[in-house]
Motif scaffolding. Structure first.
Motif, short mmCIF file in Angstrom:
data_model
loop_
_atom_site.label_atom_id
_atom_site.label_comp_id
_atom_site.label_asym_id
_atom_site.label_seq_id
_atom_site.Cartn_x
_atom_site.Cartn_y
_atom_site.Cartn_z
N THR A 16 7.42 4.77 9.31
CA THR A 16 7.64 6.07 9.44
C THR A 16 7.66 6.59 7.83
O THR A 16 6.92 7.63 7.60
CB THR A 16 8.87 6.64 10.07
OG1 THR A 16 8.86 6.23 11.42
CG2 THR A 16 9.08 8.10 9.95
N LEU A 17 8.27 5.94 6.99
CA LEU A 17 8.31 6.15 5.81
C LEU A 17 6.72 5.98 4.93
O LEU A 17 6.39 6.80 4.02
CB LEU A 17 9.03 5.32 4.85
CG LEU A 17 10.59 5.78 5.07
CD1 LEU A 17 11.72 4.74 4.27
CD2 LEU A 17 11.06 6.95 4.48
N LYS A 18 6.17 5.16 5.43
CA LYS A 18 4.76 4.75 4.82
C LYS A 18 3.80 6.05 5.54
O LYS A 18 3.12 6.48 4.67
CB LYS A 18 4.26 3.52 5.65
CG LYS A 18 2.80 3.07 4.91
CD LYS A 18 2.37 1.96 5.43
CE LYS A 18 1.18 1.44 4.93
NZ LYS A 18 0.52 0.20 5.45
N GLY A 19 3.96 6.54 6.58
CA GLY A 19 3.24 7.50 7.20
C GLY A 19 3.39 8.83 6.25
O GLY A 19 2.76 9.55 6.05
N ILE A 20 4.73 9.01 6.05
CA ILE A 20 5.28 10.22 5.21
C ILE A 20 4.65 10.06 3.71
O ILE A 20 4.13 11.05 3.50
CB ILE A 20 6.76 10.50 5.18
CG1 ILE A 20 7.27 10.75 6.61
CG2 ILE A 20 7.14 11.27 4.26
CD1 ILE A 20 8.58 10.60 6.63
N GLY A 21 4.70 9.02 3.28
CA GLY A 21 4.20 8.87 2.08
C GLY A 21 2.63 9.01 1.92
O GLY A 21 2.02 9.58 0.87
N GLN A 22 1.85 8.65 2.98
CA GLN A 22 0.62 9.11 3.15
C GLN A 22 0.24 10.44 3.30
O GLN A 22 -0.64 11.14 2.64
CB GLN A 22 -0.19 8.36 4.14
CG GLN A 22 -0.33 6.65 4.14
CD GLN A 22 -0.69 6.24 5.51
OE1 GLN A 22 -0.84 6.70 6.52
NE2 GLN A 22 -0.91 4.65 5.42
#
Length: 124
Positions: A16-22
């Motif tokens: 989820t954090l990786k998706g938010i970062g993208q």
């Protein structure tokens, strides 16, 4: 919660954090592009504006002459009973009479309250 559930939860949180970062990176790139375009206003493409005659021709280009006589017709498939409008006006009249009566009663009550509050002071 055992170790497997905690590990699964940690993996989901990391994804989820990786998706938010993208998403943040995409928004940042878009903001940089917009800022770059706004910082160069002299290179922006100008939109040609029509003159007065062309604007009027565009407005009146519906194929109909503008005679200035607008007519609005309303067609409805729902018919009301013939006594509807007389009943509506009777209801409005009843509401008006009731409102006037309530206003007169309120003013009389206010006057009586003032009289009782100050009558002894006026006598002395």
């Amino acid at each position: 919660m055992d170790e497997m559930e905690a590990a699964g939860l940690a993996v989901d949180a990391a994804a989820t954090l990786k998706g938010i970062g993208q998403d943040v990176a995409q928004i940042r790139e878009l903001s940089f592009k917009q800022l770059e375009i706004l910082s160069r206003p002299d290179e922006a493409e100008e939109v040609p504006q029509p003159d007065e005659d062309e604007a009027q021709a565009l407005i009146l280009d519906d194929g109909m002459p503008d005679d200035g006589g607008w007519v609005t017709e309303v067609h409805s498939s729902v018919e009301v009973p013939p006594e509807f409008f007389s009943d509506l006006m009777a209801f409005q009249w009843m509401g008006l009479v009731l409102s006037v009566f309530m206003l007169v009663a309120l003013l009389l009550n206010f006057g009586a309250t003032l009289w009782l509050a100050f009558s002894d002071k006026w006598r002395s």
